[in-house]
Structures are given as C-alpha cells and as structure tokens.
Write a protein that holds these residues in place. Structure first.
Motif, PDB file in Angstrom:
ATOM      1  N   VAL A 427       0.865  -1.322  -0.089  1.00 17.97           N
ATOM      2  CA  VAL A 427       0.075  -0.027  -0.096  1.00 17.97           C
ATOM      3  C   VAL A 427       0.823   1.125  -0.018  1.00 17.97           C
ATOM      4  O   VAL A 427       0.746   2.175  -0.619  1.00 17.97           O
ATOM      5  CB  VAL A 427      -1.077   0.142   1.384  1.00 17.97           C
ATOM      6  CG1 VAL A 427      -1.539   1.246   1.249  1.00 17.97           C
ATOM      7  CG2 VAL A 427      -1.936  -1.283   1.148  1.00 17.97           C
ATOM      8  N   ALA A 428       1.799   1.170   0.835  1.00 20.12           N
ATOM      9  CA  ALA A 428       2.690   2.467   0.895  1.00 20.12           C
ATOM     10  C   ALA A 428       3.464   2.659  -0.520  1.00 20.12           C
ATOM     11  O   ALA A 428       3.699   3.774  -0.935  1.00 20.12           O
ATOM     12  CB  ALA A 428       3.888   2.177   1.965  1.00 20.12           C
ATOM     13  N   GLY A 429       4.023   1.579  -0.944  1.00 18.87           N
ATOM     14  CA  GLY A 429       4.546   1.704  -2.467  1.00 18.87           C
ATOM     15  C   GLY A 429       3.523   2.390  -3.528  1.00 18.87           C
ATOM     16  O   GLY A 429       3.988   3.178  -4.252  1.00 18.87           O
ATOM     17  N   GLY A 430       2.210   1.767  -3.395  1.00 17.45           N
ATOM     18  CA  GLY A 430       1.327   2.301  -4.370  1.00 17.45           C
ATOM     19  C   GLY A 430       1.054   3.951  -4.000  1.00 17.45           C
ATOM     20  O   GLY A 430       0.811   4.470  -4.988  1.00 17.45           O
ATOM     21  N   VAL A 431       0.700   4.042  -2.884  1.00 18.39           N
ATOM     22  CA  VAL A 431       0.849   5.785  -2.594  1.00 18.39           C
ATOM     23  C   VAL A 431       1.802   6.433  -3.139  1.00 18.39           C
ATOM     24  O   VAL A 431       1.738   7.454  -3.642  1.00 18.39           O
ATOM     25  CB  VAL A 431       0.461   5.723  -1.220  1.00 18.39           C
ATOM     26  CG1 VAL A 431       0.435   7.269  -0.888  1.00 18.39           C
ATOM     27  CG2 VAL A 431      -0.735   5.223  -0.848  1.00 18.39           C
ATOM     28  N   ARG A 432       2.976   5.882  -2.824  1.00 12.96           N
ATOM     29  CA  ARG A 432       4.240   6.860  -3.125  1.00 12.96           C
ATOM     30  C   ARG A 432       4.302   6.715  -4.751  1.00 12.96           C
ATOM     31  O   ARG A 432       4.545   7.975  -5.345  1.00 12.96           O
ATOM     32  CB  ARG A 432       5.519   5.940  -2.562  1.00 12.96           C
ATOM     33  CG  ARG A 432       6.838   6.876  -3.151  1.00 12.96           C
ATOM     34  CD  ARG A 432       8.268   6.301  -2.497  1.00 12.96           C
ATOM     35  NE  ARG A 432       8.011   4.920  -2.878  1.00 12.96           N
ATOM     36  CZ  ARG A 432       8.096   3.692  -2.556  1.00 12.96           C
ATOM     37  NH1 ARG A 432       7.452   3.588  -1.160  1.00 12.96           N
ATOM     38  NH2 ARG A 432       7.910   2.369  -2.964  1.00 12.96           N
ATOM     39  N   ARG A 433       4.045   5.624  -5.637  1.00 14.16           N
ATOM     40  CA  ARG A 433       4.110   5.698  -7.043  1.00 14.16           C
ATOM     41  C   ARG A 433       2.983   6.546  -7.548  1.00 14.16           C
ATOM     42  O   ARG A 433       3.176   7.489  -8.520  1.00 14.16           O
ATOM     43  CB  ARG A 433       4.014   4.363  -7.551  1.00 14.16           C
ATOM     44  CG  ARG A 433       5.497   3.540  -7.444  1.00 14.16           C
ATOM     45  CD  ARG A 433       5.131   2.285  -8.303  1.00 14.16           C
ATOM     46  NE  ARG A 433       4.264   1.478  -7.613  1.00 14.16           N
ATOM     47  CZ  ARG A 433       4.491   0.619  -6.767  1.00 14.16           C
ATOM     48  NH1 ARG A 433       5.411   0.474  -6.230  1.00 14.16           N
ATOM     49  NH2 ARG A 433       3.450  -0.370  -6.246  1.00 14.16           N
ATOM     50  N   GLY A 434       1.801   6.667  -6.856  1.00 13.08           N
ATOM     51  CA  GLY A 434       0.925   7.510  -7.329  1.00 13.08           C
ATOM     52  C   GLY A 434       1.158   9.018  -7.140  1.00 13.08           C
ATOM     53  O   GLY A 434       0.915  10.074  -7.959  1.00 13.08           O
ATOM     54  N   ARG A 435       1.683   9.252  -6.041  1.00  9.68           N
ATOM     55  CA  ARG A 435       2.072  10.779  -5.761  1.00  9.68           C
ATOM     56  C   ARG A 435       3.162  11.203  -6.563  1.00  9.68           C
ATOM     57  O   ARG A 435       3.079  12.306  -7.371  1.00  9.68           O
ATOM     58  CB  ARG A 435       2.589  10.752  -4.279  1.00  9.68           C
ATOM     59  CG  ARG A 435       2.889  12.352  -3.705  1.00  9.68           C
ATOM     60  CD  ARG A 435       3.238  12.416  -2.556  1.00  9.68           C
ATOM     61  NE  ARG A 435       4.470  11.477  -2.210  1.00  9.68           N
ATOM     62  CZ  ARG A 435       4.206  10.426  -1.384  1.00  9.68           C
ATOM     63  NH1 ARG A 435       2.917  10.095  -0.899  1.00  9.68           N
ATOM     64  NH2 ARG A 435       5.083   9.675  -0.691  1.00  9.68           N
ATOM     65  N   ASN A 436       4.088  10.279  -7.175  1.00  9.12           N
ATOM     66  CA  ASN A 436       5.126  10.620  -8.067  1.00  9.12           C
ATOM     67  C   ASN A 436       4.413  11.151  -9.440  1.00  9.12           C
ATOM     68  O   ASN A 436       4.774  11.948 -10.134  1.00  9.12           O
ATOM     69  CB  ASN A 436       6.174   9.638  -8.207  1.00  9.12           C
ATOM     70  CG  ASN A 436       7.132   9.447  -6.786  1.00  9.12           C
ATOM     71  OD1 ASN A 436       7.013  10.458  -6.261  1.00  9.12           O
ATOM     72  ND2 ASN A 436       7.585   8.380  -6.448  1.00  9.12           N
ATOM     73  N   TRP A 437       3.490  10.092  -9.862  1.00  3.20           N
ATOM     74  CA  TRP A 437       2.932  10.095 -11.222  1.00  3.20           C
ATOM     75  C   TRP A 437       2.077  11.509 -11.267  1.00  3.20           C
ATOM     76  O   TRP A 437       2.152  12.226 -12.346  1.00  3.20           O
ATOM     77  CB  TRP A 437       1.990   9.011 -11.332  1.00  3.20           C
ATOM     78  CG  TRP A 437       1.283   9.226 -12.583  1.00  3.20           C
ATOM     79  CD1 TRP A 437       0.003   9.453 -12.828  1.00  3.20           C
ATOM     80  CD2 TRP A 437       1.809   8.859 -13.727  1.00  3.20           C
ATOM     81  NE1 TRP A 437      -0.350   9.591 -14.185  1.00  3.20           N
ATOM     82  CE2 TRP A 437       0.503   9.405 -14.802  1.00  3.20           C
ATOM     83  CE3 TRP A 437       2.888   8.731 -14.422  1.00  3.20           C
ATOM     84  CZ2 TRP A 437       0.646   9.008 -16.289  1.00  3.20           C
ATOM     85  CZ3 TRP A 437       3.007   8.399 -15.764  1.00  3.20           C
ATOM     86  CH2 TRP A 437       1.980   8.647 -16.607  1.00  3.20           C
ATOM     87  N   ARG A 438       1.542  11.913 -10.018  1.00  2.00           N
ATOM     88  CA  ARG A 438       0.831  13.087 -10.291  1.00  2.00           C
ATOM     89  C   ARG A 438       1.663  14.504 -10.086  1.00  2.00           C
ATOM     90  O   ARG A 438       1.472  15.377 -10.778  1.00  2.00           O
ATOM     91  CB  ARG A 438      -0.227  13.265  -8.837  1.00  2.00           C
ATOM     92  CG  ARG A 438      -1.186  12.516  -8.816  1.00  2.00           C
ATOM     93  CD  ARG A 438      -2.327  12.781  -7.878  1.00  2.00           C
ATOM     94  NE  ARG A 438      -1.499  12.729  -6.266  1.00  2.00           N
ATOM     95  CZ  ARG A 438      -1.530  11.741  -5.555  1.00  2.00           C
ATOM     96  NH1 ARG A 438      -2.212  10.585  -5.840  1.00  2.00           N
ATOM     97  NH2 ARG A 438      -0.864  11.471  -4.382  1.00  2.00           N
ATOM     98  N   ALA A 439       2.746  14.235  -9.535  1.00  2.79           N
ATOM     99  CA  ALA A 439       3.931  15.398  -9.583  1.00  2.79           C
ATOM    100  C   ALA A 439       4.360  15.425 -11.091  1.00  2.79           C
ATOM    101  O   ALA A 439       4.456  16.595 -11.545  1.00  2.79           O
ATOM    102  CB  ALA A 439       4.887  15.242  -8.571  1.00  2.79           C
ATOM    103  N   TRP A 440       4.854  14.418 -11.559  1.00  5.24           N
ATOM    104  CA  TRP A 440       5.243  14.351 -12.781  1.00  5.24           C
ATOM    105  C   TRP A 440       4.366  14.957 -14.102  1.00  5.24           C
ATOM    106  O   TRP A 440       4.560  15.630 -14.867  1.00  5.24           O
ATOM    107  CB  TRP A 440       5.797  12.823 -13.085  1.00  5.24           C
ATOM    108  CG  TRP A 440       6.263  12.679 -14.651  1.00  5.24           C
ATOM    109  CD1 TRP A 440       7.405  13.042 -15.084  1.00  5.24           C
ATOM    110  CD2 TRP A 440       5.645  12.605 -15.868  1.00  5.24           C
ATOM    111  NE1 TRP A 440       7.785  12.847 -16.291  1.00  5.24           N
ATOM    112  CE2 TRP A 440       6.687  12.533 -16.900  1.00  5.24           C
ATOM    113  CE3 TRP A 440       4.420  12.195 -16.307  1.00  5.24           C
ATOM    114  CZ2 TRP A 440       6.277  12.240 -18.199  1.00  5.24           C
ATOM    115  CZ3 TRP A 440       3.889  12.001 -17.383  1.00  5.24           C
ATOM    116  CH2 TRP A 440       4.890  11.970 -18.461  1.00  5.24           C
ATOM    117  N   THR A 441       2.801  14.393 -13.835  1.00  2.00           N
ATOM    118  CA  THR A 441       1.912  14.894 -14.810  1.00  2.00           C
ATOM    119  C   THR A 441       1.676  16.206 -14.823  1.00  2.00           C
ATOM    120  O   THR A 441       1.530  17.074 -15.693  1.00  2.00           O
ATOM    121  CB  THR A 441       0.743  13.967 -14.636  1.00  2.00           C
ATOM    122  OG1 THR A 441       0.813  12.705 -14.670  1.00  2.00           O
ATOM    123  CG2 THR A 441      -0.518  14.698 -15.401  1.00  2.00           C
ATOM    124  N   ALA A 442       1.685  16.872 -13.488  1.00  2.00           N
ATOM    125  CA  ALA A 442       1.634  18.244 -13.094  1.00  2.00           C
ATOM    126  C   ALA A 442       2.622  19.138 -13.959  1.00  2.00           C
ATOM    127  O   ALA A 442       2.365  20.029 -14.673  1.00  2.00           O
ATOM    128  CB  ALA A 442       1.389  18.594 -11.807  1.00  2.00           C
TER     129      ALA A 442
END
Length: 886
Positions: A427-442
């Motif tokens: 779960v922690a890894g998924g949350v981290r990857r999602g945050r990274n993706w959102r930052a990259w996309t923005a």
C-alpha cells in the motif's frame, strides 16, 4: 488648374463671348436660366446659337468653374458682419463662405492668385483707352470681371478716393466700343446697319440692326461736378497725332464739351435746360450766353450734311480691313502672352505639387527611419522567443524521459512482499508511486502550457517582423515614388521657368511671376505687386490702343456711309431734347388725365400705338449712342430722360459715387439698363460704420434725410410699403422679386449668381431697401469678389472690447472688388487713411515711375507687413487654407 488660386474663378472675356477664342472659353452660371454667360447679347443672325457665344465650357481649362471645389479659403467661420450673429458659416466652394445670401465669396486680398489669373491676356479686352500708362493689377481685374458680366449683371467696385475709377471707366468704354466695332465689321455692308422704319408723332426713324444695340453707355454720378471734365481719362500724349488723323468729330466734340475734347465720345445731358443747351450747341451749332466759353466748331448736323455729300468716297472695305488687321494683330499678341500666362500658372501648380511631394517624401523618409529604428528590437524579440521556445521544448523532452514506472519491482521489493508486512508495504509503495505520477503529470502540463505560450510569442514576434518588413517595403516605395515625383515636377518646371524668364526679358515686370504674386503679409512685396501692370508691355498695350482707334474709325466710316439715316434719326431726337417744355405741357397733362380717368380703358390700338412710339424713341436713342457712345448725366436725370424707351433696355450703367445713389432709386434705374458697374466708397462715406452701430443709411449728398433725386416724383419712396410690390411688375425687362428685399442692415436677399449679380430668372432683382441702404451697399452684399473691412475704426476701444467679447478678431463688413492703388498721395496720408477706415487696403503709386522692367522685386530691405489679428503668417508658396478665425 490649381483650384486654390482660381477659387471659384468665373467669367469670360470678349473673345470667348464672340466665339473667336472658344478654345479658352468657359461657361458660367447665369442664375436659373442655365444659359451661357455672355458679356453681350446673343444675336442669332450674326453669331449663331448660344453655344457659339458661350465658349467651350470645359471646367478643366484655365479659369476653372465657379462650381468646382477649391481650397482657396477657410472652410470655417468667416469674419462676422455687423448686424449678424456670430457663428460658423456653411462651407462654400471657394474663398470665404457666404452669409444668408449663400454667396461663395472670394477675398481678393487673401487670395491674390485669383486676381493674377483673372488678369490673363485671354481675358483682357482687345481694345483699351489710348493712355500713356496701363491699368494696375486691381484695375485690370475689375475691367475683366465687368465685361464678363451677363445680362442683368451688377458688378460692385470699392473705389476709395484717388483710385483709378476714371482709368477703369476709360478701358470699359474702349472695350465696349471695340466689341461693337467687331459687330459692325461682321455686317455685309453699311446698308445692313439699319432696318425697318418706325415713327412717333411727325418723326420717322430707322431702327439700328439688333447686333449693334446693347452697347449704349450711361456714365452717371450724383451731380455733374462729381465727374471729371469729360468723365473719362485724357488721351495720352503719344496718341494725339493718331487721334487727329482719325478725327472722330473732334471739332464737334470741342463745340459740345469744350477745349480738351479729342473725339466725340460723350454727351452731357441732365435736366431740360441742360438737354436743350446740348441740342443747341451740338446739333445746331448755336452759341448763346455762357456757351461762348465753348470754342466754335462744326455742328453734328453740318458734319452729317458734309459726310452725306462725300458718301460716294467712303471706302467701307478699307475701314473694315484696317480694323480686322489691328484686331488680328492684338489677338496674336494676346495668344503669345496667354501661353506664357499658362506657364506662369502651371509653374505655380507645379511648385505647389512639388512642395507637397517634398513634404510627402520627407514624411515617408521619417516613417522609414522610424520603422528601421524599431527593426532590431523586433528581430531581437523574435530571437528571444525562439530561444525560449527551444529551451522549453528541451525541458519538456527531458521531463518525458523521466516518466515514473509503475511495474518495476526490485529484489528487495520481492523479499518485502513475502514478509508478514507485505500488505502495508504494497500500500505504501502504491501511494508513493501515485504521488510521483501526479507530480510528474502536473509538471508536464506546466511545460506544455509554457511551450504553447512560447510558440504564440514566437509567432507574434514573427508576424510583427513580417508586418515591419512590409511597412519598410511600403515606406521605401513611398520614398522612391515621392522622390521620383519631385524629380519629375522639377524637370517639368525647368522648361516652363526658362520660357517665363525669356518672357520677363522681353516684357519685364508686366509678367506676373514670382513669390510676390501670392504674398499676403509683406507690405513691400504687396505694394510692388499691386502697382504692377500685368501684361501691359509696350507692344501689347500699343496694339490694344490701336484697335480702339481703328474701332472709332470704323464707326465714323459707318456714320459717313449712312449719314442720311443718322441725320434723320438724330434730328428727330434733337427736336425732342430741344423742345420747349411749355408747348408740350398741355398735351402731356391731357394724356395723364385721360390715363387717370376711372372710366377710361386702354384699347389694343392704344397699346400698339404706345409700343410703336416707344420703339421709335428707343431707335432714336440707340442711333445717338452709335455716334456718341457715352452719355453723362446725374442719377436723377436717368429715369425722366429714358422713360419713353418702353421695354427696350439700354446697355451699360457706369455709376460713379454709387454710395450716394439711394437704394430705393436703383429699382427703376436698373430696369432701364442691361448691366451696371457701381463704383463707390461705403467705407470712406461712413455707411459701413453705420452698419456696425445698427443705424440706417442715408444717401443723396450724404446727409440724413437727403435721399431724393430729380426723379423724386417717379421713383419709389423709402416709405412705401414693400409688401405691396406686385410679383408681375415688369420694369423694362427686369422682374421685381417679391422675396428679394433688403434686410434691416441693407443686406440684399435672394439668389446670387457666380459673378456677383443677384438674379431673378438671370436678371438683377430690382428691389428697394427697407432701411436707407445705398445702391452701392446692396450691390456689395451680393458681390462674389471683394474683401472685408472693419465696420468701425480698428483702434476703437469699444470695437476691441466688443471683438474680444464676441470671440472674433473684429466686426467686419464685406465690400466689392477693391481698387487698391491711390494716385498722387504721399505715404503718410495713405497710412492715415488705412488706419482710419481701410485696414491696410490702400497702397501708394509713388514708385511707379521708378519701376525697373528687369527687376523682379523692389530693391532694398523689406519692411514687414502689419499682421492682421488672428491670422498667423504662412508660407506663400504653400498657399494653405486660411486658418479659421479664433
């Protein structure tokens, strides 16, 4: 032609009017009739149709059209006349805009090139008075405009004391006589000069050919003392021998007019006593009482008897050939000078166009420099935009390569997933990857937006550079075109200037060329210009004088060939003029009583008899004018003397001191004549000052209440009700205009044609005044050409305060075409008169004898001219519109 200088220029010369120079002719407005403007009556038997009389009518020719637009004057507010509310006037075609009369006025002081072009040789009459000097500029312009008047035309001349009224009248008389000689020369023979016989009472007369009528001249003044000894200028010393050779009844002239008369050109008439004395001296050769002061001479009756006895020796063809030869020579000289005049006018047009092209070229160069100065900045902006776009695209590409990966699992991750806390770790890894993706996309969105904005900035900079390049190309083209135009105009000026320079070598200052012709400020240049005699070089002036003398010789030949007819016609008229009034009084009283009887009605036979009698009387008078072209008389004698003419009008009225002719009297006087030239001084007489004060006018001798003449009982009185004037009231061919009265300040109302003659169906409206205005003032209000003069003294404190309060430079009044050169007065006197009433209008003639034919401008330093309030100095070569008065 440069519309700014011809500003509604109007009129035709004698040559255009007779179809002899129709290639330079033109048409002008004659009111509502829409017929050609002609200075003499159209006679189909001799001249063909009206089209032949009117000229070519091409508005593009020199002289222009009065209806053509012009930049000749201010489009805004003209000086306010006394008695008028302040406010802007509607723009006119040219010159200063008119008032309620809707006259398109031309101020000849502020449009001097109108006068220059109005003195062209093709407008100057073929004949002139045989004087030693020539007419100055303003005088020649007046003569040219006067002869261009149509039937019914009234031309107003503002003539301060000392100006050349006699000289103007002399040239007018010579022009009229010469034109009649042209008609005489066109006759198939002397027998055609007279037609059917007419009778009244016991007299039978032969009617003159209609082509020879309309040239009668009445020279009138308030009283005989107002005229010069002969009403006309003296003959020049160099022409006395030629006049003696022609001998136009000189002995008879001396018998009638006294010592100094060189030709039988004028008769002095007036009241009954004066008429009888003239008939006794001139016709019968009787000398009685004070008549002994007149030298003995041959009476006209004796001269006609002698000529009748010698009629077999009359060489008609030789006289016609002499006149035509002199006329042809003058016309050739005029044509030669007309070419130079066209070059002078064309040079002015080219100089104006060259100046405008130079200004356009300078403006284009300034625009080009401005655009070129901004080009580096525009290019730098484009370069910066491109570099910024490239940097952002590179950063976006790098960001794309740094895209987060979701499916990558390391060996440590695999080990952790097998542990007991695998779920938490996942779960922690998924949350981290999602945050990274959102930052990259923005960040990707930000970079893409920045790239789009950079692209827009680059495109805008590219478009700006493209527009700048196009503007630079247009500016370069404009610079090249205007420079080429300046070069072309300069090249065109060269040959014309050379031709004018050669003409100046031949004719000197008589060629009106140079910057002084457009000067409106420099007093020295203005005086130099106004005292010049345009196109009056020795050869041309002498030829015109010879034409006039040849015209007199042709008249004398006609009289000699038809001496029997002239003797019969003149004898009948002299019987009437020399009759004892007491003998005819009972008959006259009986006729008047019969006419006034309530029960008496006129029958067709009575009307026919009256018309026949009037026609016979008119024929007798026309015969007298064929022999004696000019009749002098006071204003008050005109109506009684010519009352029996019926519907037949005479030719010309030359009215001197017309400011003393009451306005109420002009109606009946102008009804007896086709054309009128009124000269007077409403400024010096104080009449326009009374306009400023709102007072009425007085006429007569200048005193209040003295506004009556010898025709007192027959003229309309000032107290008559103008509303009672019948619209069908015809006065010798002139219709009374019910709607054309005069307002409270003596301002004529009604339609005004382009020549300054108020018209009703093309004729001067014969109307009375309603507040004592003189005939001169009424004519001036309707005058197209003229100038503005102050209605009160320029240095008056009251006038200055009023002007300041009203927001105008002065209260001014429009006067007729001015004569500007004062003869025989010192400068101090002229300056005083200018300061009192004439606003700098007058100039001195003292330098006339010192003028050099080779000089182009007065020598020595030029004193600056006095500037008029509210009018800034301007470059005379630019000739811009006169600025609107503040």
């Amino acid at each position: 032609m440069d519309a700014e200088r011809v500003a509604g220029y109007h009129g035709t010369g004698f040559r255009e009017a007779t179809g002899r120079k129709d290639e330079v002719g033109r048409r002008g407005s004659t009111g509502e009739r829409g017929v050609p403007t002609v200075p003499f009556p159209v006679v189909p038997e001799q001249r063909g149709g009206p089209d032949e009389m009117g000229g070519s009518g091409d508005p593009a020719e020199i002289g222009g059209s009065a209806d053509r637009g012009s930049a000749g004057g201010s489009p805004g507010t003209e000086p306010r006349e006394a008695g008028q509310p302040a406010g802007p006037a509607a723009p006119g075609h040219s010159g200063v805009d008119g008032d309620a009369l809707e006259v398109s006025r031309v101020d000849v002081r502020w449009e001097p090139l109108v006068v220059r072009d109005g003195c062209r040789p093709d407008r100057i009459p073929a004949g002139r008075w045989p004087s030693d000097g020539g007419l100055v500029r303003s005088e020649q312009f007046v003569v040219n405009e006067a002869v261009a008047q149509p039937d019914g035309g009234v031309f107003a001349v503002h003539a301060p004391p000392g100006t050349g009224v006699a000289e103007v009248y002399g040239d007018l008389v010579a022009a009229i006589i010469t034109e009649r000689a042209r008609r005489i020369a066109d006759l198939p023979g002397p027998a055609a000069a007279f037609g059917e016989s007419r009778s009244w009472s016991t007299h039978r007369v032969a009617a003159p050919n209609p082509t020879l009528t309309g040239f009668e001249i009445v020279l009138a003044a308030p009283d005989s003392s107002a005229l010069t000894p002969h009403g006309l200028p003296p003959i020049g010393a160099r022409w006395r021998a030629a006049a003696t050779t022609i001998d136009y009844f000189a002995s008879t002239a001396r018998l009638a007019d006294g010592v100094g008369a060189w030709a039988m050109l004028a008769a002095r008439l007036g009241d009954g006593a004066a008429n009888r004395a003239f008939a006794e001296r001139w016709w019968r050769g009787a000398v009685r009482g004070t008549d002994v002061l007149f030298p003995a001479g041959e009476s006209m009756a004796a001269a006609l008897r002698r000529l009748q006895a010698e009629s077999a020796a009359v060489d008609w063809q030789a006289a016609v050939a002499r006149f035509r030869s002199a006329l042809a020579k003058t016309e050739n000289l005029a044509a030669e000078r007309t070419e130079v005049a066209a070059s002078v006018t064309r040079i002015s047009e080219l100089e104006q166009a060259c100046e405008e092209a130079s200004c356009s070229a300078e403006a284009a160069q300034a625009r080009l420099a401005e655009l070129a100065a901004g080009e580096p900045a525009v290019r730098e902006a484009l370069t910066d935009a491109e570099e910024e776009q490239r940097a952002l695209l590179a950063e976006l590409g790098a960001h794309q390569l740094d895209r987060p990966v979701f499916t990558t699992v390391t060996e440590d991750g695999k080990t952790a997933l097998r542990s007991r806390s695998a779920v938490s770790i996942a779960v922690a890894g998924g949350v981290r990857r999602g945050r990274n993706w959102r930052a990259w996309t923005a960040r990707r969105r930000e970079l893409r937006a920045a790239c789009a904005e950079a692209e827009l900035r680059r495109e805008a900079a590219a478009k700006e550079l493209q527009a700048l390049s196009a503007s630079l190309a247009v500016a370069w083209t404009a610079v090249n075109d205007e420079t080429a135009e300046v070069t072309r105009l300069t090249a065109e000026i060269g040959p014309l200037a050379e031709a004018v320079a050669l003409a100046r070598q031949r004719w000197g200052d008589h060629v009106p060329d140079g910057p002084a012709q457009a000067e409106t400020e420099d007093a020295a240049l203005i005086e130099w210009r106004e005292t010049s005699a345009p196109w009056a070089d020795e050869e041309y002036a002498a030829s015109r004088a010879e034409v006039f003398l040849a015209a007199l010789n042709l008249h004398k030949t006609l009289i000699a060939a038809r001496a029997d007819v002239f003797a019969r016609n003149l004898g009948a008229l002299m019987d009437v003029l020399g009759a004892d009034p007491a003998a005819s009084a009972p008959l006259a009283e009986t006729e008047v009583a019969a006419a006034d009887s309530p029960g008496t009605e006129s029958t067709p036979a009575d009307s026919t008899t009256a018309d026949s009698t009037a026609a016979a009387v008119a024929a007798a008078w026309q015969s007298l004018f064929l022999v004696v072209p000019v009749v002098h008389m006071p204003f008050g004698a005109i109506e009684p003397l010519f009352a029996g003419l019926g519907p037949t009008p005479l030719g010309w009225l030359l009215a001197d001191h017309a400011e003393r002719l009451p306005g109420w009297q002009q109606r009946s006087i102008l009804g007896l004549l086709n054309r009128a030239v009124l000269t007077g001084d409403t400024a010096g007489s104080g009449e326009i000052a009374r306009v400023a004060d709102g007072d009425g006018f007085s006429s007569g001798d200048g005193d209040d209440g003295d506004d009556r003449s010898l025709a007192d009982d027959e003229a309309v009185t000032a107290g008559d009700d103008l509303d009672n004037v019948d619209a069908s009231d015809n006065v010798a061919g002139g219709n009374v205009a019910v709607d054309g009265g005069v307002d409270a300040d003596g301002e004529a109302k009604g339609d005004v044609d382009d020549n300054g003659a108020r018209t009703t169906s093309g004729a001067f409206s014969r109307t009375e005044h309603s507040n004592g205005a003189s005939a001169q003032r009424i004519a001036e209000r309707a005058s197209r050409y003229g100038t503005w003069l102050p209605a009160s003294r320029p240095d008056s404190a009251e006038a200055d305060e009023s002007a300041e309060a009203d927001g105008v430079d002065a209260v001014r009044v429009w006067v007729g075409t001015p004569l500007r050169v004062v003869r025989g007065l010192d400068r101090a006197t002229i300056d005083l008169r200018n300061s009192l009433a004439y606003d700098g209008l007058l100039v001195s003639d003292r330098d006339l004898a010192l003028r050099s034919n080779a000089g182009r401008a007065p020598g020595g330093a030029r004193r600056p001219g006095r500037r008029r309030p509210g009018r800034p100095r301007r470059d005379p070569m630019l000739r811009r519109r006169r600025p609107v008065l503040p």
